[in-house]
Design a protein around this motif. Structure first.
Motif, PDB file in Angstrom:
ATOM      1  N   GLY A 193      93.720  93.249 -35.938  1.00 57.43           N
ATOM      2  CA  GLY A 193      94.223  94.522 -36.187  1.00 57.43           C
ATOM      3  C   GLY A 193      95.583  94.957 -35.466  1.00 57.43           C
ATOM      4  N   SER A 194      96.170  95.772 -36.077  1.00 62.13           N
ATOM      5  CA  SER A 194      97.481  96.546 -35.493  1.00 62.13           C
ATOM      6  C   SER A 194      97.327  97.073 -34.007  1.00 62.13           C
ATOM      7  CB  SER A 194      98.108  97.277 -36.281  1.00 62.13           C
ATOM      8  OG  SER A 194      98.315  96.873 -37.797  1.00 62.13           O
ATOM      9  N   LYS A 215      90.000 102.934 -38.631  1.00 59.25           N
ATOM     10  CA  LYS A 215      89.156 103.083 -37.621  1.00 59.25           C
ATOM     11  C   LYS A 215      89.981 102.329 -36.416  1.00 59.25           C
ATOM     12  CE  LYS A 215      85.757 100.569 -39.486  1.00 59.25           C
ATOM     13  NZ  LYS A 215      84.495  99.912 -39.496  1.00 59.25           N
ATOM     14  N   GLU A 216      90.134 103.093 -35.269  1.00 59.96           N
ATOM     15  CA  GLU A 216      90.624 102.636 -34.087  1.00 59.96           C
ATOM     16  C   GLU A 216      89.543 101.874 -33.160  1.00 59.96           C
ATOM     17  OE1 GLU A 216      93.872 104.622 -31.377  1.00 59.96           O
ATOM     18  OE2 GLU A 216      92.085 105.345 -30.659  1.00 59.96           O
ATOM     19  N   THR A 217      90.043 100.497 -32.796  1.00 60.62           N
ATOM     20  CA  THR A 217      88.685  99.867 -32.305  1.00 60.62           C
ATOM     21  C   THR A 217      89.192  99.233 -30.960  1.00 60.62           C
ATOM     22  OG1 THR A 217      88.317  99.205 -34.493  1.00 60.62           O
ATOM     23  CG2 THR A 217      87.158  97.944 -33.187  1.00 60.62           C
ATOM     24  N   VAL A 218      87.974  99.255 -30.294  1.00 62.10           N
ATOM     25  CA  VAL A 218      87.909  98.569 -28.793  1.00 62.10           C
ATOM     26  C   VAL A 218      87.272  97.305 -29.189  1.00 62.10           C
ATOM     27  CG1 VAL A 218      87.598  98.549 -26.422  1.00 62.10           C
ATOM     28  CG2 VAL A 218      88.200 100.618 -27.518  1.00 62.10           C
ATOM     29  N   VAL A 219      87.668  96.126 -28.839  1.00 62.26           N
ATOM     30  CA  VAL A 219      87.165  94.809 -29.232  1.00 62.26           C
ATOM     31  C   VAL A 219      86.819  93.897 -27.914  1.00 62.26           C
ATOM     32  CG1 VAL A 219      87.311  92.799 -30.651  1.00 62.26           C
ATOM     33  CG2 VAL A 219      88.706  95.008 -31.237  1.00 62.26           C
ATOM     34  N   CYS A 220      85.757  93.395 -27.940  1.00 64.30           N
ATOM     35  CA  CYS A 220      85.560  92.273 -26.966  1.00 64.30           C
ATOM     36  C   CYS A 220      85.432  90.947 -27.601  1.00 64.30           C
ATOM     37  CB  CYS A 220      84.257  92.717 -26.256  1.00 64.30           C
ATOM     38  SG  CYS A 220      83.549  91.517 -24.943  1.00 64.30           S
ATOM     39  N   TYR A 221      86.223  90.054 -27.076  1.00 68.41           N
ATOM     40  CA  TYR A 221      86.226  88.797 -27.619  1.00 68.41           C
ATOM     41  C   TYR A 221      85.624  87.669 -26.576  1.00 68.41           C
ATOM     42  CZ  TYR A 221      89.168  90.024 -31.523  1.00 68.41           C
ATOM     43  OH  TYR A 221      89.853  90.591 -32.679  1.00 68.41           O
ATOM     44  N   ASP A 222      85.044  86.708 -27.251  1.00 70.81           N
ATOM     45  CA  ASP A 222      84.905  85.402 -26.558  1.00 70.81           C
ATOM     46  C   ASP A 222      86.039  84.835 -26.102  1.00 70.81           C
ATOM     47  OD1 ASP A 222      84.429  82.592 -25.495  1.00 70.81           O
ATOM     48  OD2 ASP A 222      82.166  82.682 -26.308  1.00 70.81           O
ATOM     49  N   ALA A 223      86.484  84.979 -24.779  1.00 75.60           N
ATOM     50  CA  ALA A 223      87.675  84.418 -24.116  1.00 75.60           C
ATOM     51  C   ALA A 223      88.016  82.892 -24.785  1.00 75.60           C
ATOM     52  CB  ALA A 223      87.822  84.694 -22.886  1.00 75.60           C
ATOM     53  N   LEU A 224      86.949  82.019 -24.807  1.00 73.85           N
ATOM     54  CA  LEU A 224      87.162  80.528 -24.966  1.00 73.85           C
ATOM     55  C   LEU A 224      87.190  80.461 -26.414  1.00 73.85           C
ATOM     56  CD1 LEU A 224      84.872  79.061 -22.161  1.00 73.85           C
ATOM     57  CD2 LEU A 224      87.357  79.630 -22.031  1.00 73.85           C
ATOM     58  N   SER A 225      86.530  81.206 -27.164  1.00 73.22           N
ATOM     59  CA  SER A 225      86.425  80.598 -28.750  1.00 73.22           C
ATOM     60  C   SER A 225      87.199  81.681 -29.652  1.00 73.22           C
ATOM     61  CB  SER A 225      85.008  80.766 -29.127  1.00 73.22           C
ATOM     62  OG  SER A 225      84.283  81.880 -29.114  1.00 73.22           O
ATOM     63  N   VAL A 236      89.696 107.166 -36.173  1.00 72.74           N
ATOM     64  CA  VAL A 236      91.025 108.001 -36.121  1.00 72.74           C
ATOM     65  C   VAL A 236      92.256 106.977 -36.283  1.00 72.74           C
ATOM     66  CG1 VAL A 236      90.520 109.746 -34.256  1.00 72.74           C
ATOM     67  CG2 VAL A 236      91.314 107.570 -33.590  1.00 72.74           C
ATOM     68  N   ARG A 237      93.320 107.310 -36.970  1.00 75.04           N
ATOM     69  CA  ARG A 237      94.310 106.227 -37.255  1.00 75.04           C
ATOM     70  C   ARG A 237      95.861 106.978 -36.947  1.00 75.04           C
ATOM     71  NH1 ARG A 237      95.558 101.865 -40.688  1.00 75.04           N
ATOM     72  NH2 ARG A 237      97.681 101.907 -41.462  1.00 75.04           N
ATOM     73  N   PHE A 238      96.567 106.508 -35.968  1.00 73.57           N
ATOM     74  CA  PHE A 238      97.811 106.861 -35.646  1.00 73.57           C
ATOM     75  C   PHE A 238      98.802 105.778 -36.150  1.00 73.57           C
ATOM     76  CE2 PHE A 238     101.809 106.710 -33.545  1.00 73.57           C
ATOM     77  CZ  PHE A 238     102.328 108.076 -33.391  1.00 73.57           C
ATOM     78  N   THR A 239      99.857 106.363 -36.949  1.00 73.16           N
ATOM     79  CA  THR A 239     101.032 105.668 -37.425  1.00 73.16           C
ATOM     80  C   THR A 239     102.218 106.166 -37.483  1.00 73.16           C
ATOM     81  OG1 THR A 239     101.651 103.915 -39.234  1.00 73.16           O
ATOM     82  CG2 THR A 239     100.486 106.047 -39.863  1.00 73.16           C
ATOM     83  N   GLU A 240     103.303 105.524 -37.399  1.00 72.62           N
ATOM     84  CA  GLU A 240     104.337 106.083 -37.558  1.00 72.62           C
ATOM     85  C   GLU A 240     105.707 104.903 -38.128  1.00 72.62           C
ATOM     86  OE1 GLU A 240     107.188 105.262 -35.175  1.00 72.62           O
ATOM     87  OE2 GLU A 240     105.999 104.282 -33.993  1.00 72.62           O
ATOM     88  N   VAL A 241     106.737 105.547 -38.457  1.00 68.15           N
ATOM     89  CA  VAL A 241     107.581 104.500 -39.184  1.00 68.15           C
ATOM     90  C   VAL A 241     108.085 103.263 -38.471  1.00 68.15           C
ATOM     91  CG1 VAL A 241     109.910 104.419 -40.271  1.00 68.15           C
ATOM     92  CG2 VAL A 241     108.349 106.200 -40.795  1.00 68.15           C
ATOM     93  N   LEU A 242     108.284 103.527 -37.261  1.00 69.20           N
ATOM     94  CA  LEU A 242     109.243 102.526 -36.313  1.00 69.20           C
ATOM     95  C   LEU A 242     108.294 101.747 -35.578  1.00 69.20           C
ATOM     96  CD1 LEU A 242     112.150 104.699 -34.713  1.00 69.20           C
ATOM     97  CD2 LEU A 242     112.408 103.098 -36.552  1.00 69.20           C
ATOM     98  N   GLY A 243     107.267 102.274 -35.202  1.00 69.35           N
ATOM     99  CA  GLY A 243     106.212 101.290 -34.394  1.00 69.35           C
ATOM    100  C   GLY A 243     105.050 100.992 -35.209  1.00 69.35           C
ATOM    101  N   MET A 261      92.439 103.855 -23.562  1.00 66.89           N
ATOM    102  CA  MET A 261      93.126 105.147 -24.225  1.00 66.89           C
ATOM    103  C   MET A 261      93.690 104.765 -25.681  1.00 66.89           C
ATOM    104  SD  MET A 261      94.613 108.116 -24.091  1.00 66.89           S
ATOM    105  CE  MET A 261      94.645 108.704 -22.291  1.00 66.89           C
ATOM    106  N   GLY A 262      93.201 105.453 -26.650  1.00 64.55           N
ATOM    107  CA  GLY A 262      93.662 105.452 -27.795  1.00 64.55           C
ATOM    108  C   GLY A 262      94.900 106.004 -28.121  1.00 64.55           C
ATOM    109  N   ALA A 263      95.552 105.688 -29.321  1.00 67.36           N
ATOM    110  CA  ALA A 263      96.902 106.310 -29.668  1.00 67.36           C
ATOM    111  C   ALA A 263      96.727 107.828 -29.890  1.00 67.36           C
ATOM    112  CB  ALA A 263      97.217 105.703 -30.949  1.00 67.36           C
TER     113      ALA A 263
END
Length: 550
Positions: A193-194, A215-225, A236-243, A261-263
């Protein structure tokens, strides 16, 4: 017959008189050419004389194109001399061209210098590709071999933004540099996700933040797979033109917890093993603050029993004085103190030892401020700002009492010395030197052996910390990021390639390079246990580059 000849002559005379009575229209092309050349000339003048950095140069081009277009439009409609029918046909053709152009193409994103990146509208967006990937992944088994019993930080882990000390320096790890012979080994790569944050890596888990739809998401991945272990969502969702959309900060791991810390200013404390929410604070809502223009971007800092973060901007209707930093109890989320009197910016809180004392450094919109971390007392302030009021790079303590700082938008860099003593009521802040070199827009620098290395408007630059003089400036990397690994600079360029360059003040030497990911990349690389983690707003990947790898 005679009558017919007379009528023919009469018609010829009538046509001749009629043609002579209609004035001949001539294109007054010299006026149009003069407007074009004048516009180009003034734009070139602004490029070299008025623009202090790359961003302002791009803005100068935008302004020049706008002025030329308006000038040519006025010339065509009022001065050109062609028939009104031709004028309106030309105007209609121009409108149709722009309609067709933007019907086929969309602005996918903006590069760090504000140059737009176009993409065909019939191609899926990065968010759509990520959404499709996660829909497919949800249907597949997501078994992970990651240890689910405990998480403890080892010297080879990467627990926070830019590493354990936030200085971008890799310690206790060795990597191979002969990438032509032993290229980096891809362990996994997939859409994400962005978001513009990086990874925190502890053991066999990697934590980051993404925007997934609404949905603003905190994700935990398996570092090896790269398989997803758990997620936490805030609607929540934050967006703006440039970023574009998505969170900007990197999660922080401490004592079994993940702090994010979320956007939009939502600060979460999560159980790092399960993803269970421990506590959450909507800082902007609770403190009646407005968001920053490009969103809350500072990564949480843990010091003893405090979690320290930047704050938002007081609302116009609020009578509360600005407070650029706030500290909360890391176990409960209760507010402990807030401090500062300047507008927040995009640099993360930094804890350093100055004059043998712990000091909290906050690089906000107006300059660098030093605090006591215990109670948030402001000790000193050094003004360093720019027209945009944006400071995003991390300050670097280079000696027991000296600090290096840099900023973009024409500001450049400086070295300051902080002198404290028991006899002084307030510390002395002394400017040792300042330089227009090393304009760190939103990328941070690294220090080695008395020299600082960073991307000066996208070009790698080496600066002497003693004198402020530039040693060399070579190599174009856009608005990427870097870390220091032993005596090498590992640079993640804006186009997603990774390069190794010698941290050598004598000359620029590129050692190795490879294309790690695709797409616009502003995110910081992370290195843990010899594995390189990279991501942007489109995809993430992990490569094994350890010296022990075969």
């Amino acid at each position: 017959m005679g009558g017919s000849e007379s009528e023919d002559q009469s018609v010829k005379v009538s046509d001749q008189v009629s043609s002579e009575s209609i004035p001949t229209r001539k294109l007054r092309w010299k006026w149009g050419l003069a407007i074009l050349f004048a516009g180009i000339g003034f734009t070139i003048y602004q490029w070299f004389q008025l623009a202090p950095d790359r961003t302002y140069q791009v803005f100068a081009v935008y302004g020049g194109i706008r002025n030329i277009f308006i000038g040519l439009l006025i010339w065509w409609m009022l001065i050109s001399g062609v028939s009104w029918k031709a004028r309106f046909k030309g105007l209609l053709g121009t409108i149709l061209f722009f309609v067709l152009f933007f019907s086929l193409l969309r602005v996918e994103s903006f590069e760090g210098d504000m140059v737009p990146r176009f993409q065909f509208r019939f191609l899926p967006t990065a968010e759509q590709r990520a959404e499709k990937y996660f829909e497919q992944a949800a249907k597949m088994p997501q078994e992970s071999n990651a240890d689910s019993s405990t998480l403890e930080v080892s010297p080879e882990d990467w627990p926070a933004y830019r590493g354990v000390d936030r200085d971008g320096i890799v310690r206790d790890q060795k990597i191979r540099t002969d990438w032509d012979v032993r290229p980096p080994e891809l362990l996994w790569k997939h859409p994400v996700g962005s978001g513009w944050g990086s990874f925190a890596i502890i053991g066999d888990r990697a934590f980051t933040q993404e925007q997934r739809g609404e949905k603003e998401t905190v994700v935990c991945y398996d570092a090896l797979s790269g398989k997803q272990i758990w997620t936490h969502h805030d609607y929540v969702r934050f967006t703006e033109v440039l970023g574009g959309p998505g969170p900007r900060a990197t999660p922080t791991f401490y004592d079994g917890m993940i702090y994010s810390m979320g956007a939009t200013g939502i600060l979460n404390c999560l159980n790092a093993i399960t993803g269970e929410l421990v506590w959450s604070k909507d800082l902007l809502e609770e403190e009646k603050l407005d968001n920053l223009q490009w969103a809350m971007s500072g990564s949480p800092l843990i010091w003893e029993d405090l979690v320290i973060v930047n704050q938002g901007i007081p609302q116009e209707t609020s009578k509360v004085n600005p407070r650029s930093v706030v500290a909360l109890d890391r176990l409960t989320g209760d507010k402990v103190w807030s401090g500062g009197k300047h507008k927040s910016s995009y640099s993360s809180p930094q804890l350093s030892i100055l004059n043998e004392e712990p000091r909290l450094l906050i690089f906000h919109s107006k300059g660098l401020e030093g605090f006591t971390p215990q109670e948030g007392k402001s000790l000193w302030f050094f003004p360093w700002t720019n027209q945009a009021g944006v400071n995003a790079a991390q300050p670097i303590v280079i000696e027991p009492s000296s600090i290096f700082l840099g900023a973009g938008y024409g500001a450049g860099s400086a070295r300051i010395t902080i002198r404290e003593s028991e006899q002084q009521a307030e510390p002395d802040v002394i400017e040792d030197w300042k330089s227009k070199s090393l304009k760190l827009k939103f990328n941070s620098a690294v220090v080695r052996d008395g020299f600082v290395y960073g991307l000066d408007e996208g070009i790698l630059t080496c600066l002497n910390l003693e004198t402020g003089k530039r040693a060399w400036k070579r190599g174009r990397y856009g608005y990427g990021q870097m870390i220091l690994v032993n005596d090498n600079l590992l640079i993640l360029a804006e186009d997603g390639r990774v390069e190794l360059v010698k941290a050598d003040p004598k000359k620029y030497t590129q050692i190795a390079t490879f294309q790690a990911i695709q797409g616009q990349t502003w995110n910081h690389p992370a290195l843990a246990q010899g594995k390189l983690f990279v991501r942007n707003s489109e995809e993430a990947a992990c490569y094994d580059i350890s010296d022990a790898a075969k």
